[in-house]
Design an enzyme around this catalytic site. Sequence first.
Site, mmCIF file in Angstrom:
data_model
loop_
_atom_site.group_PDB
_atom_site.id
_atom_site.type_symbol
_atom_site.label_atom_id
_atom_site.label_comp_id
_atom_site.label_asym_id
_atom_site.label_seq_id
_atom_site.Cartn_x
_atom_site.Cartn_y
_atom_site.Cartn_z
ATOM 1 C CD GLU A 91 -2.844 -1.238 2.404
ATOM 2 O OE1 GLU A 91 -3.954 -1.762 2.268
ATOM 3 O OE2 GLU A 91 -2.431 -0.819 3.497
ATOM 4 C CB CYS A 104 3.007 7.758 2.917
ATOM 5 S SG CYS A 104 3.451 6.575 4.187
ATOM 6 C CB CYS A 111 7.297 -4.693 9.083
ATOM 7 S SG CYS A 111 8.713 -3.900 9.895
ATOM 8 C CB CYS A 115 6.617 -1.739 16.493
ATOM 9 S SG CYS A 115 8.254 -1.431 15.826
ATOM 10 C CB CYS A 118 3.144 -0.942 13.946
ATOM 11 S SG CYS A 118 3.223 -0.797 12.153
ATOM 12 N N GLY A 162 6.898 -1.588 6.250
ATOM 13 C CA GLY A 162 8.267 -2.089 6.211
ATOM 14 C C GLY A 162 9.296 -1.171 6.836
ATOM 15 C CD GLU A 163 13.552 0.245 9.635
ATOM 16 O OE1 GLU A 163 12.689 0.727 10.394
ATOM 17 O OE2 GLU A 163 14.439 0.937 9.107
ATOM 18 C CB SER A 194 10.294 6.954 8.745
ATOM 19 O OG SER A 194 9.951 6.663 10.086
ATOM 20 C CG LEU A 218 12.367 8.568 20.661
ATOM 21 C CD1 LEU A 218 13.678 7.821 20.699
ATOM 22 C CD2 LEU A 218 12.586 10.052 20.988
ATOM 23 C CG HIS A 219 7.072 5.572 18.826
ATOM 24 N ND1 HIS A 219 6.645 6.745 18.236
ATOM 25 C CD2 HIS A 219 7.162 4.666 17.815
ATOM 26 C CE1 HIS A 219 6.479 6.543 16.934
ATOM 27 N NE2 HIS A 219 6.794 5.307 16.656
ATOM 28 C CG ASN A 293 -3.822 6.543 13.611
ATOM 29 O OD1 ASN A 293 -4.622 7.435 13.808
ATOM 30 N ND2 ASN A 293 -2.691 6.723 12.956
ATOM 31 C CB CYS A 336 0.974 6.716 11.270
ATOM 32 S SG CYS A 336 1.573 8.231 10.599
HETATM 33 N N1 SAH Z 1 9.432 1.070 9.752
HETATM 34 C C1 SAH Z 1 9.671 2.457 9.673
HETATM 35 C C2 SAH Z 1 8.832 3.111 8.636
HETATM 36 C C3 SAH Z 1 7.341 2.995 8.871
HETATM 37 S S1 SAH Z 1 6.862 4.537 9.340
HETATM 38 C C4 SAH Z 1 9.474 3.083 11.020
HETATM 39 O O1 SAH Z 1 8.950 2.411 11.906
HETATM 40 O O2 SAH Z 1 9.873 4.215 11.197
HETATM 41 C C5 SAH Z 1 5.361 4.347 10.098
HETATM 42 C C6 SAH Z 1 5.281 5.355 11.236
HETATM 43 O O3 SAH Z 1 4.014 5.206 11.869
HETATM 44 C C7 SAH Z 1 6.324 5.080 12.299
HETATM 45 O O4 SAH Z 1 6.728 6.266 12.908
HETATM 46 C C8 SAH Z 1 5.541 4.236 13.253
HETATM 47 O O5 SAH Z 1 6.123 4.166 14.496
HETATM 48 C C9 SAH Z 1 4.207 4.915 13.234
HETATM 49 N N2 SAH Z 1 3.125 4.078 13.691
HETATM 50 C C10 SAH Z 1 3.060 2.730 13.699
HETATM 51 N N3 SAH Z 1 1.881 2.317 14.186
HETATM 52 C C11 SAH Z 1 1.180 3.435 14.489
HETATM 53 C C12 SAH Z 1 -0.124 3.659 15.015
HETATM 54 N N4 SAH Z 1 -0.925 2.647 15.292
HETATM 55 N N5 SAH Z 1 -0.533 4.927 15.198
HETATM 56 C C13 SAH Z 1 0.278 5.967 14.866
HETATM 57 N N6 SAH Z 1 1.511 5.816 14.358
HETATM 58 C C14 SAH Z 1 1.949 4.558 14.175
HETATM 59 FE FE1 SF4 Z 2 7.721 -1.142 13.556
HETATM 60 FE FE2 SF4 Z 2 7.900 0.477 11.414
HETATM 61 FE FE3 SF4 Z 2 7.790 -2.193 11.113
HETATM 62 FE FE4 SF4 Z 2 5.624 -0.879 11.934
HETATM 63 S S1 SF4 Z 2 6.623 -0.665 9.965
HETATM 64 S S2 SF4 Z 2 6.446 -2.811 12.783
HETATM 65 S S3 SF4 Z 2 6.533 0.743 13.187
HETATM 66 S S4 SF4 Z 2 9.411 -1.023 12.115
#
Ligand code: SAH
Ligand code: SF4
Length: 344
Positions: A91, A104, A111, A115, A118, A162-163, A194, A218-219, A293, A336
């Site tokens: 997507e 985006c 992935c 996390c 996510c 994805g990362e 990111s 970071l979070h 979200n 996100c």
């Molecule tokens: N894997 C990379 C790129 C994906 S970016 C990364 O993690 O940075 C997606 C962004 O959305 C990241 O900042 C992630 O932490 C954030 N994200 C993931 N799940 C989310 C959620 N449920 N609500 C808001 N942001 C979220």
């Molecule tokens: Fe974590 Fe980014 Fe992968 Fe989602 S896409 S699981 S936030 S590394």
Amino acid sequence: MKKDIRKLSLEEIIQALESMNQPKFRAKQIYEWLWNKSCIDFEQMSNLSKDLRNALQESFFINHIEENITQKSEDGTIKMGFKCNDNRMIEGVLIPADNRMTACVSSQVGCSLSCKFCATGFLKRERNLDAGEIYDQVVMLNKQSIAHYEKPLSNIVYMGMGEPLLNYDQVMRSIQLITGEEGLGMSSKRITVSTSGVARGIIRMADEGKKFNLALSLHAATDEKRNQIMDINTSNPLDSVISALSYFYQKTGNKITYEYILFNDFNDSDEDAKNLIKLCKKVPSFVNIIEYNQVEGVSYTKASEDRLNRFTMILEQNGIDAKIRKSRGKDIDAACGQLANKNK
Ligand code: SAH
Ligand code: SF4
């Protein structure tokens, strides 16, 4: 077996054409069709002879992704589901705003990092995307942008599924294709990668000497808390990530963007704000406070409006450049962390 011509560099296309007794400038023309004009059909390469087009057709194919489903949110956000050549789905999202049109894009199918908050993290990582598949998302989101908003893309963020830094080479090649003169010619200043914090990848990126931006998801500002929500933190603890970011800043002069999702009763206290301030003083940076979200099956919930405002105020009072980012495209699972190939 036919080879994907998009996997070849210009040099390699030149060599391939040499063996077909074709001059160098033909290779350049082909390369231009592929990356400048986003052509996915040899038949349409109108300045090549019919014979050459046929010969290309016999040895090569042009791998690309296809639009599968496009949905528009009430707030104007557009989510596209794409089908890859191997039927895997990814997507990409177009986020319109007054002063910018942001694409985006995804870098992997699923992935591997899981996390805790996510939706993409609940999918398994099936494979890396190749540079062309990332480039295609930009091309197709750009078309949506022009069709719906009469404006081309202004920004690209690698914040889809994805990362990116675990697919390092293809992500870098895609940036080259998006920014290069032989490609789409967009400014690298308008690209943001990111990462969840792959320290080694951040250092490699710094050494590329290219001027794109870096965001860190970071979070949580301490290892103790970050370990609870992001597995990657156990192998890449904050010290190692921060020193990689500091190196990135030294090399590029670009400030780091920290993404910080505010979770209710997890990372939204005054003390959490102080820990974040301490961390922010280490490398020149901005902070985006992100609304969580809700993802199905996750026990974390979003912080209250009061906490959100208070948290942001504490940062600002301490000289931190912080902004609240409202979520976009939630109604179509385009926000996100919601990308998980489930079309409503
Ligand atoms: N894997 C990379 C790129 C994906 S970016 C990364 O993690 O940075 C997606 C962004 O959305 C990241 O900042 C992630 O932490 C954030 N994200 C993931 N799940 C989310 C959620 N449920 N609500 C808001 N942001 C979220
Ligand atoms: Fe974590 Fe980014 Fe992968 Fe989602 S896409 S699981 S936030 S590394």
